[in-house]
Design a protein around this motif. Structure first.
Motif, PDB file in Angstrom:
ATOM      1  N   LEU A 147       0.853  -1.192   0.000  1.00 19.64           N
ATOM      2  CA  LEU A 147       0.000   0.000   0.000  1.00 19.64           C
ATOM      3  C   LEU A 147       0.884   1.236   0.000  1.00 19.64           C
ATOM      4  O   LEU A 147       2.019   1.214   0.479  1.00 19.64           O
ATOM      5  N   GLU A 148       0.328   2.310  -0.578  1.00 18.89           N
ATOM      6  CA  GLU A 148       1.062   3.570  -0.536  1.00 18.89           C
ATOM      7  C   GLU A 148       0.117   4.644  -0.043  1.00 18.89           C
ATOM      8  O   GLU A 148      -1.040   4.702  -0.448  1.00 18.89           O
ATOM      9  N   ILE A 149       0.612   5.495   0.819  1.00 22.61           N
ATOM     10  CA  ILE A 149      -0.261   6.488   1.429  1.00 22.61           C
ATOM     11  C   ILE A 149       0.210   7.883   1.041  1.00 22.61           C
ATOM     12  O   ILE A 149       1.406   8.127   0.880  1.00 22.61           O
ATOM     13  N   SER A 150      -0.753   8.801   0.807  1.00 21.02           N
ATOM     14  CA  SER A 150      -0.378  10.199   0.588  1.00 21.02           C
ATOM     15  C   SER A 150      -1.518  11.083   1.081  1.00 21.02           C
ATOM     16  O   SER A 150      -2.645  10.628   1.250  1.00 21.02           O
ATOM     17  N   VAL A 173      -4.804   3.518   9.537  1.00 13.94           N
ATOM     18  CA  VAL A 173      -5.789   4.396   8.907  1.00 13.94           C
ATOM     19  C   VAL A 173      -7.186   3.890   9.222  1.00 13.94           C
ATOM     20  O   VAL A 173      -7.466   2.690   9.127  1.00 13.94           O
ATOM     21  N   LEU A 174      -8.043   4.816   9.587  1.00 10.93           N
ATOM     22  CA  LEU A 174      -9.411   4.486   9.969  1.00 10.93           C
ATOM     23  C   LEU A 174     -10.312   4.541   8.739  1.00 10.93           C
ATOM     24  O   LEU A 174     -10.367   5.545   8.034  1.00 10.93           O
ATOM     25  N   LEU A 175     -10.999   3.413   8.430  1.00 17.00           N
ATOM     26  CA  LEU A 175     -12.016   3.419   7.381  1.00 17.00           C
ATOM     27  C   LEU A 175     -13.364   3.272   8.072  1.00 17.00           C
ATOM     28  O   LEU A 175     -13.440   3.116   9.286  1.00 17.00           O
ATOM     29  N   GLN A 213      -0.856  13.713  10.316  1.00 12.57           N
ATOM     30  CA  GLN A 213      -1.100  13.685  11.747  1.00 12.57           C
ATOM     31  C   GLN A 213      -2.428  12.986  12.022  1.00 12.57           C
ATOM     32  O   GLN A 213      -3.302  12.967  11.154  1.00 12.57           O
ATOM     33  N   PRO A 214      -2.592  12.390  13.205  1.00 12.18           N
ATOM     34  CA  PRO A 214      -3.870  11.759  13.535  1.00 12.18           C
ATOM     35  C   PRO A 214      -5.018  12.720  13.252  1.00 12.18           C
ATOM     36  O   PRO A 214      -4.978  13.891  13.608  1.00 12.18           O
ATOM     37  N   GLY A 215      -6.037  12.209  12.547  1.00 12.85           N
ATOM     38  CA  GLY A 215      -7.180  13.039  12.195  1.00 12.85           C
ATOM     39  C   GLY A 215      -7.118  13.555  10.764  1.00 12.85           C
ATOM     40  O   GLY A 215      -8.135  13.904  10.179  1.00 12.85           O
ATOM     41  N   ASP A 216      -5.920  13.560  10.153  1.00 10.23           N
ATOM     42  CA  ASP A 216      -5.795  14.056   8.772  1.00 10.23           C
ATOM     43  C   ASP A 216      -6.480  13.114   7.797  1.00 10.23           C
ATOM     44  O   ASP A 216      -6.466  11.898   7.973  1.00 10.23           O
ATOM     45  N   ARG A 217      -7.013  13.684   6.734  1.00 10.05           N
ATOM     46  CA  ARG A 217      -7.582  12.886   5.669  1.00 10.05           C
ATOM     47  C   ARG A 217      -6.445  12.361   4.801  1.00 10.05           C
ATOM     48  O   ARG A 217      -5.482  13.080   4.525  1.00 10.05           O
ATOM     49  N   CYS A 218      -6.498  11.082   4.411  1.00 12.70           N
ATOM     50  CA  CYS A 218      -5.402  10.554   3.594  1.00 12.70           C
ATOM     51  C   CYS A 218      -5.941   9.618   2.528  1.00 12.70           C
ATOM     52  O   CYS A 218      -7.093   9.193   2.574  1.00 12.70           O
ATOM     53  N   HIS A 219      -5.090   9.293   1.553  1.00 12.68           N
ATOM     54  CA  HIS A 219      -5.503   8.468   0.416  1.00 12.68           C
ATOM     55  C   HIS A 219      -4.500   7.341   0.238  1.00 12.68           C
ATOM     56  O   HIS A 219      -3.296   7.561   0.285  1.00 12.68           O
ATOM     57  N   PRO A 246      -7.589   5.018  -8.806  1.00 11.34           N
ATOM     58  CA  PRO A 246      -8.580   4.794  -7.757  1.00 11.34           C
ATOM     59  C   PRO A 246      -7.878   4.583  -6.417  1.00 11.34           C
ATOM     60  O   PRO A 246      -6.863   3.887  -6.362  1.00 11.34           O
ATOM     61  N   SER A 247      -8.393   5.143  -5.358  1.00 12.09           N
ATOM     62  CA  SER A 247      -7.720   5.026  -4.066  1.00 12.09           C
ATOM     63  C   SER A 247      -8.726   4.855  -2.932  1.00 12.09           C
ATOM     64  O   SER A 247      -9.938   4.983  -3.124  1.00 12.09           O
ATOM     65  N   ILE A 248      -8.187   4.523  -1.783  1.00 13.69           N
ATOM     66  CA  ILE A 248      -8.987   4.341  -0.585  1.00 13.69           C
ATOM     67  C   ILE A 248      -8.857   5.610   0.246  1.00 13.69           C
ATOM     68  O   ILE A 248      -7.738   6.057   0.496  1.00 13.69           O
ATOM     69  N   THR A 249      -9.964   6.158   0.650  1.00 16.41           N
ATOM     70  CA  THR A 249      -9.900   7.385   1.430  1.00 16.41           C
ATOM     71  C   THR A 249     -10.172   7.063   2.892  1.00 16.41           C
ATOM     72  O   THR A 249     -11.100   6.322   3.215  1.00 16.41           O
ATOM     73  N   GLY A 250      -9.339   7.609   3.775  1.00 19.55           N
ATOM     74  CA  GLY A 250      -9.539   7.343   5.195  1.00 19.55           C
ATOM     75  C   GLY A 250      -8.966   8.459   6.040  1.00 19.55           C
ATOM     76  O   GLY A 250      -8.686   9.554   5.534  1.00 19.55           O
TER      77      GLY A 250
END
Ligand SMILES: Nc1ncnc2c1ncn2[C@@H]1O[C@H](COP(=O)(O)OP(=O)(O)OP(=O)(O)O)[C@@H](O)[C@H]1O
Ligand SMILES: [Mg+2]
Lengths: 364, 292
Positions: free
Chosen positions: A290-293, A320-322, A338-344, A300-304
């Protein structure tokens, strides 16, 4: 040296089965690891091999010859016991020399062999002590010494290095593997530590609840697990599992979840065999596939949402929280979410797996 | 592994306790040792000298007690006029014989009971112990008639058999506990190393040696000190020391000197045995053999 074959082997203790219908073929000279969690029947399997436990049903063959009814001494195996089983009234020297004494090897030979084994295991300064004067790790090494001092047809090691410290364990892994390569003796090595199994073995037998889950090379076990249980047991940090819907749409099949919708690769659609083309499935993917940014990528990506960061030396593990689950992603330490940030998260689709939602078997 | 050294914490209370314990031990030693001492000294005294005692309360007269010329005549009378060398031999054979037989059969039986699972094991074990529950006197009469029917009364084998019937259950019971304490894994390791079941059994015997040693001592003590069996089953052909000593008490003539000498002859071997066997009774050899 011997090849070892299990044919429909069962072990019952009273009415409870500990080993269920085991079928394994260990080639001559190979290093085979039996891997599984506590209580899955690893030691029972070993003890049947050594002749210490009655084989409830089925046959065990050495070099094609049935050994069910041979007493331990005629099987010519050397075993390292899970609980050491040293002789308390004998010195370390006599403990290690014992198998040779029982075969009336002459004294000079015994001395040479014991010295060599003790040196290899770094216990040569302890030869005059008795077992109760040793630490747990030292006892374990004496037990290994007693096994390697002669040249049996088969080595049986039951969690031989579980009680050593991390550094010595890494060292002993190398030594045991090297020893097995040099002697060329078939080795059956029980462990509950998947890293040990992956790093040392030629073949791994993964067991769970007395049943063989998968037999294969370390890379097969790691990259092509046959079911969700094996996939989850092997690998550290553990594989992520997300329950998704499979949705067919214009020749394509999508994995759909509240947080993403990602198409399968074309050849993967074929492997589904239409079986699960409509319904739920479990997607499994290892943290390093997996790669996170923090910015939304094109594919297509997973948003969490970042839950927590753990720095593991050279890597960073991001949880990452889904919706309804969490996944862990391995990334570089420089990642500054940081905790709480939106990530993909983008998925290396070559490396993901789809498991049946009901019985957990892998489609790919 | 923790060491077993005692840690001392000194306090006034502890010091008083230690002092009290010291006094108690001195009194206790006097209480137990003085009779032996009197017996020992009197066996070397002429009969007149033996009864030459100070008045009660006359502590200065205590020297009277040591004022005698040693004589061996009581010992001479034991071995020349009486057949005490035969009685010593009988005692030794009866005690030693039953100890050896009991230890051989006892350890084999105890090993099986400890290692093998079979139907009715618990009942069998209880039955073995229960043979020791009835008092000896209760079985004496039936035992006597059985032994007489088998022509064993008054013979050494008969006496050995009688002691063995009582020592064997005891042996099984004690030794089973010792075998239970030896991890089975040790024999398993032996068998994988290349020994047979019997060799594996023999190889753990050193670990139960403290048990075997303790049992042998108890068994010999039982037989050596026994009077009842010896008087009834051994009477006649297999006279042992206690019975022979008893016979020195005759209605018109109690031979005090000879009785004292016989007492010394009877107790000495057991005291020596106790000293020799002491180190055997130290247990704890199995510690640390197996992961706990
Ligand atoms: N002598 C026995 N009697 C009854 N049940 C037993 C006996 N030995 C093992 N079992 C049971 O059989 C199962 C398998 O035990 P086994 O010792 O083979 O596990 P294992 O894989 O070696 O575990 P571990 O990693 O903890 O050593 C367990 O559920 C255990 O409770
Ligand atoms: Mg085990």
């Amino acid at each position: 040296m011997a090849s070892v074959t299990f044919k429909n082997v069962w072990k019952y203790y009273g009415k409870t089965p500990a080993v269920k219908d085991l079928n394994i073929e260990c080639p001559d000279g190979s290093f085979v690891s039996i891997l599984g969690p506590s209580g899955c029947g690893k030691s029972s399997t070993m003890r049947m091999l050594a002749g210490l436990e009655h084989i409830s049903a089925g046959d065990i063959l050495f070099d094609g010859e049935r050994i069910n009814d041979l007493p331990p001494k005629d099987r010519d195996v050397a075993m390292v016991f899970e609980n050491y089983a040293l002789y308390p009234h004998k010195t370390v020297l006599e403990n290690i020399a014992n198998p040779l004494r029982l075969r009336s090897v002459d004294d000079d030979m015994i001395k040479a062999r014991v010295d060599a084994a003790a040196k290899l295991l770094e216990i040569d300064h302890l030869l005059d002590r008795r077992p109760h004067e040793l630490s747990g790790g030292q006892k374990q090494r004496v037990a290994i010494g007693r096994a390697i001092v002669r040249e049996p047809r088969l080595f049986l090691f039951d969690e031989p290095i579980a009680h050593l410290d991390a550094k010595l364990r890494a060292h002993m892994r190398g030594e045991i593997k090297h020893l097995q390569r040099t002697l060329g003796t078939t080795m059956i090595y029980v462990t509950h530590d998947q890293l040990e199994a992956l790093s040392m073995a030629d073949y791994i037998a993964v067991m769970h609840d007395g049943e063989l889950q998968q037999w294969g090379t370390p890379s097969e076990i790691f990259n092509k697990p046959v079911n969700a249980w094996v996939a989850g047991f092997v690998g550290e940090p553990a594989m992520n599992f997300v329950t998704c819907d499979l949705v067919g749409h214009n020749q394509e099949v999508f994995l759909r979840h509240e947080n993403f919708e990602i198409p399968l690769l074309p050849d993967q659609v074929g492997k589904l065999n239409g079986a699960a083309s409509a319904g739920t499935a479990r997607m499994g993917v290892r943290p390093d596939a997996l790669e996170i940014s923090l910015t939304k990528p094109h594919q297509p990506s997973i948003t969490g949402e970042v839950f927590v960061n753990e720095l593991l030396g050279g890597d960073m593990l991001v949880e990452v929280l889904l919706d309804g689950s969490r996944i862990r992603v391995k990334t570089v330490p420089e990642f500054d979410g940081q905790p709480g940030d939106r990530c993909h998260i983008t998925v290396n689709r070559e490396k993901w797996h789809i498991f049946d939602a009901m019985d957990g078997h892998a489609y790919f | 592994m923790a060491s077993l050294d005692v840690v001392h914490y000194d306090s006034p209370r502890m010091r008083i306790l230690r002092f009290g314990a010291g006094i108690f031990l001195v009194l206790y030693l006097l209480w137990t040792l003085v009779p032996f001492f009197v017996m020992f000294v009197s066996s070397f005294k002429d009969l007149l000298a033996a009864f030459n005692l100070p008045e009660v309360g006359d502590w200065s007269g205590i020297t009277l007690f040591f004022d005698f010329t040693p004589t061996f005549k009581h010992y001479v009378s034991l071995f020349v006029d009486n057949n005490f060398s035969t009685y010593i031999a009988n005692s030794l054979m009866a005690a030693g014989g039953s100890a050896v037989i009991s230890v051989i059969f006892g350890s084999l039986a105890a090993y099986s009971l400890s290692r093998v699972e079979f139907a009715g094991k618990a009942d069998l074990f209880f039955w073995i112990i229960s043979t020791r529950m009835a008092p000896v006197v209760a079985v004496m009469v039936p035992l006597y008639s059985i032994f007489r029917a088998l022509d064993l009364v008054g013979t050494l084998p008969g006496l050995i058999l009688a002691y063995t019937t009582f020592n064997l259950p005891f042996a099984i019971w004690i030794l089973k506990g010792f075998f239970d304490n030896v991890p089975y894994a040790i024999e398993e390791a032996q068998m994988v190393d290349g020994s047979t079941r019997i060799q594996a059994f023999v190889s753990i015997l050193p670990l139960v040696a403290p048990g075997i040693g303790a049992f042998v001592v108890l068994c010999i003590l039982f037989a050596w000190n026994d009077f009842l069996f010896a008087a009834i089953i051994g009477s006649g052909g297999a006279k042992t020391l206690p019975v022979a000593t008893r016979e020195l008490v005759q209605p018109q003539n109690i031979q005090w000197g000879a009785i004292m000498a016989a007492g010394v002859v009877t107790t000495m071997p057991m005291i020596l045995l106790g000293l020799v066997i002491r180190k055997y009774l130290v247990t704890g050899l199995t510690m640390g053999a197996v992961k706990e």
